[in-house]
Design a protein around this motif. Structure first.
Motif, short mmCIF file in Angstrom:
data_model
loop_
_atom_site.label_atom_id
_atom_site.label_comp_id
_atom_site.label_asym_id
_atom_site.label_seq_id
_atom_site.Cartn_x
_atom_site.Cartn_y
_atom_site.Cartn_z
N LYS A 187 34.63 44.10 40.56
CA LYS A 187 33.95 42.90 40.11
C LYS A 187 34.66 41.65 40.63
O LYS A 187 35.89 41.53 40.52
CB LYS A 187 33.89 42.83 38.58
CG LYS A 187 33.23 44.05 37.93
CD LYS A 187 31.75 44.14 38.28
CE LYS A 187 31.08 45.30 37.54
NZ LYS A 187 29.65 45.43 37.91
N VAL A 188 33.90 40.73 41.21
CA VAL A 188 34.47 39.48 41.71
C VAL A 188 34.78 38.55 40.53
O VAL A 188 33.93 38.31 39.67
CB VAL A 188 33.48 38.78 42.67
CG1 VAL A 188 34.06 37.45 43.16
CG2 VAL A 188 33.17 39.68 43.86
N LEU A 189 36.02 38.04 40.47
CA LEU A 189 36.45 37.15 39.39
C LEU A 189 36.25 35.70 39.83
O LEU A 189 37.12 35.08 40.42
CB LEU A 189 37.91 37.41 39.04
CG LEU A 189 38.25 38.87 38.65
CD1 LEU A 189 39.72 38.98 38.26
CD2 LEU A 189 37.36 39.36 37.53
N GLU A 190 35.08 35.18 39.52
CA GLU A 190 34.72 33.85 39.99
C GLU A 190 35.62 32.76 39.43
O GLU A 190 35.93 31.78 40.12
CB GLU A 190 33.26 33.52 39.62
CG GLU A 190 32.22 34.37 40.33
CD GLU A 190 31.97 35.70 39.63
OE1 GLU A 190 32.61 35.94 38.58
OE2 GLU A 190 31.16 36.49 40.15
N GLN A 191 36.08 32.92 38.19
CA GLN A 191 36.92 31.89 37.57
C GLN A 191 38.27 31.78 38.28
O GLN A 191 38.78 30.67 38.51
CB GLN A 191 37.14 32.21 36.08
CG GLN A 191 35.90 32.04 35.22
CD GLN A 191 35.34 30.62 35.30
OE1 GLN A 191 36.08 29.64 35.26
NE2 GLN A 191 34.01 30.52 35.41
N ASN A 192 38.85 32.93 38.63
CA ASN A 192 40.12 32.91 39.38
C ASN A 192 39.94 32.26 40.74
O ASN A 192 40.80 31.51 41.22
CB ASN A 192 40.66 34.33 39.55
CG ASN A 192 41.26 34.87 38.27
OD1 ASN A 192 41.27 34.20 37.24
ND2 ASN A 192 41.77 36.08 38.31
N MET A 193 38.80 32.54 41.38
CA MET A 193 38.52 31.96 42.69
C MET A 193 38.32 30.45 42.56
O MET A 193 38.77 29.68 43.41
CB MET A 193 37.29 32.62 43.30
CG MET A 193 37.50 34.07 43.68
SD MET A 193 36.00 34.87 44.28
CE MET A 193 35.64 33.88 45.72
N LYS A 194 37.68 30.04 41.48
CA LYS A 194 37.41 28.62 41.27
C LYS A 194 38.71 27.83 41.09
O LYS A 194 38.85 26.71 41.60
CB LYS A 194 36.50 28.44 40.06
CG LYS A 194 36.02 27.02 39.83
CD LYS A 194 35.05 26.95 38.65
CE LYS A 194 34.57 25.52 38.43
NZ LYS A 194 33.64 25.46 37.28
N LYS A 195 39.68 28.43 40.38
CA LYS A 195 40.97 27.77 40.18
C LYS A 195 41.68 27.52 41.50
O LYS A 195 42.39 26.52 41.65
CB LYS A 195 41.84 28.62 39.25
CG LYS A 195 41.36 28.69 37.82
CD LYS A 195 42.25 29.62 37.00
CE LYS A 195 41.73 29.77 35.57
NZ LYS A 195 42.55 30.74 34.80
N MET A 196 41.51 28.43 42.44
CA MET A 196 42.17 28.29 43.75
C MET A 196 41.31 27.55 44.76
O MET A 196 41.72 27.35 45.90
CB MET A 196 42.49 29.68 44.33
CG MET A 196 43.47 30.50 43.55
SD MET A 196 43.94 31.95 44.50
CE MET A 196 42.36 32.76 44.72
N ARG A 197 40.07 27.20 44.36
CA ARG A 197 39.10 26.64 45.30
C ARG A 197 38.91 27.60 46.48
O ARG A 197 38.94 27.21 47.65
CB ARG A 197 39.53 25.23 45.76
CG ARG A 197 39.47 24.20 44.65
CD ARG A 197 40.07 22.89 45.05
NE ARG A 197 41.52 22.99 45.26
CZ ARG A 197 42.41 23.00 44.27
NH1 ARG A 197 42.01 22.92 43.02
NH2 ARG A 197 43.69 23.09 44.56
#
Length: 236
Positions: free
Chosen positions: A102-112
């Motif tokens: 599962k792709v963790l969108e929130q973690n990706m968002k924190k790193m842009r």
């Protein structure tokens, strides 16, 4: 002193300082650059650049600044080596971007960190279908580490219960750029006469060879000056 002579001398000093600084700080600064290493490299480059062309600043002032900066970076590197909390503060932690498929969108968002970039880095790992990924994390140096799902992993000899011959050494370079590497021969209990006899089996002499390496399985790869290729593909 003429300005152009001064710039030349300052550039040589600047380049020499960078080399010395890089040697002191170690290979990790280049090979495994974290955010901290990136900032440090830019700062050292800026100081060295000013030494090279900013003739209004005294040379010894810049050398002092450079020395202090390298000393601070070296001290911080030692602290990071001995203190896990300090290492985490400076380098940060890896960030998981795919967990259990599962792709963790929130973690990706924190790193842009975008999906486009995720797919690009997956392709660099020879993963063209994101459904093959079980875990993926962005390391502190920005690289992506991927663990595939079991059904998509490469089969190993261990999986097939195939006997494996143990390997206890690296390939040995015997000739490099036409020069015999005598130190490698000595360290591996090989003689010059043995090398010459091996080349003689291939109807070659040491003067014909540009590169020779002894593989782990005992086979020798030999590349000669004369490739006997009439139309090289890369010929310009």
């Amino acid at each position: 002193m003429p300005d152009h002579i001064e710039v030349i001398l300052r550039s040589i000093i600047s380049f020499s300082l960078l080399l010395v600084g890089a040697r002191i700080l170690g290979k990790q600064t280049i090979a495994q650059m974290t955010m901290f290493d990136f900032v440090a490299a830019i700062s050292l480059g800026a100081i060295s650049g000013n030494l090279a062309f900013n003739t209004s600043v005294k040379v010894h002032h810049i050398i002092i600044a450079f020395t202090i900066y390298v000393a601070i970076l070296f001290l911080i590197a030692i602290i990071s080596l001995k203190n896990r909390k300090g290492r985490k503060l400076l380098a940060g932690d890896p960030t998981i971007v795919i967990q259990n498929g599962k792709v963790l969108e929130q973690n990706m968002k924190k790193m842009r960190y975008t999906l486009d970039y995720l797919n690009q880095q997956l392709r660099e790992k020879d993963v063209f279908n994101i459904d093959e990924v079980l875990f993926a994390m962005v390391e502190t140096n920005g690289t992506l580490t991927v663990q595939k799902k079991p059904e998509f992993r490469n089969v190993t000899r261990q999986d097939l219960m195939i006997a494996v011959t143990p390997e206890q050494r690296l390939p040995i370079e015997l000739i490099m750029d036409g020069d015999i590497i005598k130190e490698n021969l000595k360290q591996n209990n090989l003689t010059l006469s043995w090398l010459e006899s091996e080349l003689e089996k291939r109807h070659l002499t040491t003067h014909d060879v540009v590169y020779a390496v002894l593989a782990v399985n005992g086979n020798m790869y030999v590349d000669t000056y004369k490739d006997n290729i009439k139309s090289p593909i890369d010929k310009e």
